[in-house]
Write a protein that holds these residues in place. Sequence first.
Motif, PDB file in Angstrom:
ATOM      1  N   VAL A   1     -70.307   0.063  25.175  1.00 58.76           N
ATOM      2  CA  VAL A   1     -70.259  -1.028  24.208  1.00 58.76           C
ATOM      3  C   VAL A   1     -70.695  -2.299  24.915  1.00 58.76           C
ATOM      4  N   LYS A   2     -71.668  -3.012  24.316  1.00 56.43           N
ATOM      5  CA  LYS A   2     -72.148  -4.260  24.916  1.00 56.43           C
ATOM      6  C   LYS A   2     -71.968  -5.388  23.908  1.00 56.43           C
ATOM      7  N   VAL A   3     -71.261  -6.418  24.322  1.00 57.49           N
ATOM      8  CA  VAL A   3     -71.062  -7.598  23.486  1.00 57.49           C
ATOM      9  C   VAL A   3     -71.916  -8.719  24.063  1.00 57.49           C
ATOM     10  N   ASP A  12     -71.906 -20.319  30.570  1.00 57.53           N
ATOM     11  CA  ASP A  12     -71.014 -19.170  30.431  1.00 57.53           C
ATOM     12  C   ASP A  12     -70.427 -19.136  29.030  1.00 57.53           C
ATOM     13  N   ILE A  13     -70.042 -17.934  28.593  1.00 63.07           N
ATOM     14  CA  ILE A  13     -69.396 -17.806  27.294  1.00 63.07           C
ATOM     15  C   ILE A  13     -68.252 -16.813  27.418  1.00 63.07           C
ATOM     16  N   TRP A  14     -67.155 -17.083  26.726  1.00 65.69           N
ATOM     17  CA  TRP A  14     -66.004 -16.189  26.725  1.00 65.69           C
ATOM     18  C   TRP A  14     -65.787 -15.654  25.312  1.00 65.69           C
ATOM     19  N   PHE A  15     -65.433 -14.391  25.215  1.00 62.82           N
ATOM     20  CA  PHE A  15     -65.157 -13.767  23.928  1.00 62.82           C
ATOM     21  C   PHE A  15     -63.665 -13.474  23.821  1.00 62.82           C
ATOM     22  N   ASP A  16     -63.056 -13.830  22.705  1.00 64.48           N
ATOM     23  CA  ASP A  16     -61.647 -13.538  22.443  1.00 64.48           C
ATOM     24  C   ASP A  16     -61.522 -12.552  21.284  1.00 64.48           C
ATOM     25  N   ASN A  17     -60.463 -11.753  21.337  1.00 62.83           N
ATOM     26  CA  ASN A  17     -60.108 -10.883  20.208  1.00 62.83           C
ATOM     27  C   ASN A  17     -61.231  -9.922  19.806  1.00 62.83           C
ATOM     28  N   VAL A  18     -61.904  -9.356  20.804  1.00 63.99           N
ATOM     29  CA  VAL A  18     -62.920  -8.348  20.525  1.00 63.99           C
ATOM     30  C   VAL A  18     -62.234  -7.005  20.323  1.00 63.99           C
TER      31      VAL A  18
END
Length: 236
Positions: A1-3, A12-18
């Motif tokens: 799985v690639k987000v 930079d970017i951060w992902f929450d609640n994936v």
Amino acid sequence: VKVTCVLGMSGDIWFDNVSLEVPKPIDWETASTKNYVFYWLPGHPMPAGSQQSQQMIFDTYAKKLGVESDVVINYYFYPDTSTIRSMLTLKGYQYVSWNDREFHSINANDNHEVVHFITDPIGRPPRALAEGTVCWLTGEWQGEPIEDAMTNLSRTASVPRLKNLFDYNLFAMHDPGVSMPAAGAFVAFLVDRFGAAKLMELYSAVNGVNSYEGVACGLEKVYGLAGTRIQAAWAE
């Protein structure tokens, strides 16, 4: 799985609640033509003649591009917007996967993404060239003939320069009502002047390129003319 997230800047970017949800298997009904495998939900068949019509669109565009394609597209048809959104967790009405050659839509026929599926094995050029090819083949942008759109742009001196079309960041800043018909008109110019086979050579030469400098090199390699000379000829 690639987000992933595509940004127009560094950082930079951060992902929450994936989260990941594995959907339940669906018993699709299917039918095939030369370049398509069509799928639809039980009880919601595709309109009569739509599959043959879609294959005809493919054949017409491939012939005009001078391409013999054995690409097979998995075409998933959904009965309405709410169904495709709930099944694919979308906000829109269609989804495309180039690597899997899948097209999911509420429309029984498509004359846009099919162009990209035909040309994708040849190359993935800058967006202006790819979308310009679509506009050239369909002859219009949002219902307005390309010729009429370009007439209006010429009268108001709004025709963008090639640098603004083929540099991705500059292209993205343009009003689509300006950039899309202009890109279509430029592709039409290239085909009228040099032929469709040369256009496909250009696709290969600028595969993965998103800068004007890279496109200018490709134009000179394929057509033997500097970008400035092609700009002048197109303007004329």
